[in-house]
Motif scaffolding. Structure first.
Motif, PDB file in Angstrom:
ATOM      1  N   ALA A  96       0.831  -1.214   0.000  1.00 17.15           N
ATOM      2  CA  ALA A  96       0.000   0.000   0.000  1.00 17.15           C
ATOM      3  C   ALA A  96       0.856   1.250   0.000  1.00 17.15           C
ATOM      4  O   ALA A  96       0.521   2.239  -0.664  1.00 17.15           O
ATOM      5  CB  ALA A  96      -0.930  -0.009   1.208  1.00 17.15           C
ATOM      6  N   PHE A  97       1.981   1.210   0.719  1.00 13.26           N
ATOM      7  CA  PHE A  97       2.881   2.368   0.721  1.00 13.26           C
ATOM      8  C   PHE A  97       3.455   2.598  -0.671  1.00 13.26           C
ATOM      9  O   PHE A  97       3.461   3.726  -1.179  1.00 13.26           O
ATOM     10  CB  PHE A  97       4.012   2.156   1.726  1.00 13.26           C
ATOM     11  CG  PHE A  97       5.139   3.142   1.565  1.00 13.26           C
ATOM     12  CD1 PHE A  97       4.968   4.473   1.913  1.00 13.26           C
ATOM     13  CD2 PHE A  97       6.363   2.741   1.047  1.00 13.26           C
ATOM     14  CE1 PHE A  97       5.998   5.387   1.738  1.00 13.26           C
ATOM     15  CE2 PHE A  97       7.398   3.638   0.877  1.00 13.26           C
ATOM     16  CZ  PHE A  97       7.214   4.972   1.224  1.00 13.26           C
ATOM     17  N   THR A  98       3.928   1.534  -1.304  1.00 14.96           N
ATOM     18  CA  THR A  98       4.516   1.666  -2.636  1.00 14.96           C
ATOM     19  C   THR A  98       3.497   2.195  -3.637  1.00 14.96           C
ATOM     20  O   THR A  98       3.821   3.033  -4.497  1.00 14.96           O
ATOM     21  CB  THR A  98       5.052   0.302  -3.117  1.00 14.96           C
ATOM     22  OG1 THR A  98       6.028  -0.169  -2.183  1.00 14.96           O
ATOM     23  CG2 THR A  98       5.689   0.412  -4.487  1.00 14.96           C
ATOM     24  N   ALA A  99       2.248   1.732  -3.510  1.00 14.71           N
ATOM     25  CA  ALA A  99       1.204   2.169  -4.444  1.00 14.71           C
ATOM     26  C   ALA A  99       0.794   3.616  -4.227  1.00 14.71           C
ATOM     27  O   ALA A  99       0.447   4.320  -5.179  1.00 14.71           O
ATOM     28  CB  ALA A  99      -0.025   1.262  -4.305  1.00 14.71           C
ATOM     29  N   SER A 100       0.854   4.091  -2.981  1.00 21.84           N
ATOM     30  CA  SER A 100       0.346   5.436  -2.699  1.00 21.84           C
ATOM     31  C   SER A 100       1.429   6.508  -2.674  1.00 21.84           C
ATOM     32  O   SER A 100       1.133   7.694  -2.854  1.00 21.84           O
ATOM     33  CB  SER A 100      -0.399   5.447  -1.354  1.00 21.84           C
ATOM     34  OG  SER A 100       0.446   5.031  -0.302  1.00 21.84           O
ATOM     35  N   ALA A 101       2.687   6.110  -2.464  1.00 22.52           N
ATOM     36  CA  ALA A 101       3.766   7.105  -2.455  1.00 22.52           C
ATOM     37  C   ALA A 101       4.001   7.607  -3.866  1.00 22.52           C
ATOM     38  O   ALA A 101       4.090   6.824  -4.814  1.00 22.52           O
ATOM     39  CB  ALA A 101       5.038   6.485  -1.882  1.00 22.52           C
ATOM     40  N   PHE A 102       4.137   8.924  -3.998  1.00 25.37           N
ATOM     41  CA  PHE A 102       4.260   9.531  -5.322  1.00 25.37           C
ATOM     42  C   PHE A 102       5.725   9.668  -5.724  1.00 25.37           C
ATOM     43  O   PHE A 102       6.536  10.254  -4.992  1.00 25.37           O
ATOM     44  CB  PHE A 102       3.597  10.909  -5.329  1.00 25.37           C
ATOM     45  CG  PHE A 102       3.749  11.639  -6.635  1.00 25.37           C
ATOM     46  CD1 PHE A 102       3.019  11.272  -7.751  1.00 25.37           C
ATOM     47  CD2 PHE A 102       4.649  12.700  -6.751  1.00 25.37           C
ATOM     48  CE1 PHE A 102       3.166  11.936  -8.959  1.00 25.37           C
ATOM     49  CE2 PHE A 102       4.799  13.377  -7.951  1.00 25.37           C
ATOM     50  CZ  PHE A 102       4.058  12.997  -9.062  1.00 25.37           C
ATOM     51  N   GLY A 103       6.056   9.154  -6.894  1.00 25.94           N
ATOM     52  CA  GLY A 103       7.381   9.347  -7.470  1.00 25.94           C
ATOM     53  C   GLY A 103       8.496   8.901  -6.549  1.00 25.94           C
ATOM     54  O   GLY A 103       8.462   7.809  -5.963  1.00 25.94           O
ATOM     55  N   THR A 104       9.492   9.771  -6.382  1.00 24.94           N
ATOM     56  CA  THR A 104      10.665   9.417  -5.583  1.00 24.94           C
ATOM     57  C   THR A 104      10.355   9.359  -4.092  1.00 24.94           C
ATOM     58  O   THR A 104      11.210   8.921  -3.302  1.00 24.94           O
ATOM     59  CB  THR A 104      11.802  10.426  -5.820  1.00 24.94           C
ATOM     60  OG1 THR A 104      11.318  11.755  -5.572  1.00 24.94           O
ATOM     61  CG2 THR A 104      12.315  10.346  -7.253  1.00 24.94           C
ATOM     62  N   ALA A 105       9.151   9.763  -3.673  1.00 28.18           N
ATOM     63  CA  ALA A 105       8.783   9.627  -2.263  1.00 28.18           C
ATOM     64  C   ALA A 105       8.825   8.162  -1.830  1.00 28.18           C
ATOM     65  O   ALA A 105       9.040   7.852  -0.654  1.00 28.18           O
ATOM     66  CB  ALA A 105       7.390  10.199  -2.017  1.00 28.18           C
TER      67      ALA A 105
END
Length: 391
Positions: A349-358
């Protein structure tokens, strides 16, 4: 109470002096040159800040006896004299008071636990005061005075006024805790939200040392988040910054005690997980240990509850990273006992929701014993003593 001298404080009367002290506290022992580099101060400013702190014994300087032999004169190192002062830290939960006696480097010297059978302030505060008196006697045995007391409570806490506005787990409202406890103990008292207090300890002594921007996410009875932005713990204009537990990620989801639906806390906190496990199994599961046993036994419905919890936490962490861009997110709290069950959900879920290099943010887990919450309270007392909370 011989161990109290409430009006003494570290003579860090300028922002530079406070910065020097906290730099040595977190990173020391350090040479003066290294202090200047880390604090971004001139050598003259470091010397001016260090001198009064050494005169009263809070900082000491000497040759590093453990350094390998080298040509030339060995550099002197400045360090904090950890034994120069003691502090008491107290964490109040719904069923227990945890108290520690810590030194100036926030190392725990003594720890005490007292069970609570009544959450009313009239029952909790006498027990808290008795614990403080017990630790003051312990301090007498060290021959060192206690310079401050920190109290950590969950919920909406106004540190500036020392008031617990609302603690849902204790069902406390508008309790002037600093005033009450200060009057009863004779000590300077700092009252703060428990997650923010733990964040101070991590910033100065833990996984946040040296980081300008990081977040601490706690998982357990509730879902909390402490934020450090540009080197300062953030509480926000209204004192509730970081309340990711009350991000509503599913408007049609389960009701939350805050009045909204689908909050992260209503999906991923321990009470929500127990409720979900009972619904999935039809069993009267009442403890986290029982729920874990069912999940690790392979019950697909129970494992699904943990998977949804992990997804909710991961989405919340993604929101924090997208908004603030911290260098690191530290996940801690008693809920880490189940981390293997919701780790994949958090990560995906983190990988899917984090934007770009975040998405490159360092997300790490840090299991901590429950005494660390009380140590966090002691850290806030040290922070007030040094004056770094007012600079």
């Amino acid at each position: 109470m011989r161990s109290t001298t409430p009006h003494e404080a570290v003579p860090a009367t300028t922002p530079a002096a406070s910065l020097v002290f906290t730099t040595v506290l977190s990173h020391g022992p350090l040479t003066r040159t290294e202090i200047a580099r880390r604090a971004r101060l001139s050598p003259a400013a470091v010397t001016k800040a260090v001198r009064p702190l050494m005169e009263v014994g809070y900082l000491v300087e000497g040759v590093d006896e453990g350094a390998p032999p080298a040509l030339g004169r060995p550099a002197n190192l400045v360090r904090v004299d950890a034994g120069r002062a003691l502090f008491i830290g107290i964490k109040v939960t719904g069923d227990e008071i945890i108290a520690v006696l810590a030194d100036l480097c926030c190392r725990i010297r003594v720890a005490r636990h007292v069970r609570l059978t009544d959450r009313e302030p009239g029952a909790v505060l006498p027990a808290l005061t008795a614990l403080v008196r017990e630790l003051l006697l312990e301090a007498d045995g060290f021959g060192v005075q206690v310079r401050g007391l920190g109290v950590a409570v969950s919920g909406d806490v106004d540190r500036a006024d020392g008031v617990v506005r609302y603690s849902p787990f204790l069902d406390w409202r508008d309790i002037p805790l600093a005033e009450i406890v200060g009057t009863a103990t004779g000590l300077p008292v700092t009252v703060d939200n428990d997650v923010r207090a733990l964040t101070v300890a991590e910033q100065w002594f833990g996984a946040g040392v040296g980081l300008s921007d990081f977040a601490l996410v706690t998982v357990g009875a509730g879902i909390g988040c402490g934020l450090v932005v540009h080197g300062r713990v953030v509480s926000g204009a209204h004192g509730v910054a970081g309340e990711i537990g009350h991000l509503s990620i599913d408007p049609l989801g389960p009701p939350c005690h805050c009045g909204n639906n689908g909050c992260v806390e209503a999906i991923a906190a321990d009470p929500a997980i127990l409720r979900g496990v009972r619904e999935a199994t039809g069993r009267p599961v009442s403890t986290a240990a029982e729920a874990l046993e069912l999940a690790r036994g392979g019950d697909p419905g129970v494992r699904g509850v943990y998977a949804r919890a992990g997804e909710a936490i991961g989405r919340a962490i993604g929101s924090v990273v997208n908004v603030l861009g911290p260098e690191r997110v530290i996940i801690s709290g008693e809920g880490l006992a189940a981390y293997d069950l919701f780790a994949e959900g958090i990560r995906d879920a983190f990988t899917a929701s984090a934007f770009g290099t975040a998405a490159q943010c360092d997300v790490m887990t840090r299991p901590l014993p429950f005494e660390e919450w009380a140590r966090g309270a002691a850290a806030t007392a040290i922070q007030s003593f040094i004056g770094s909370d007012t600079q």
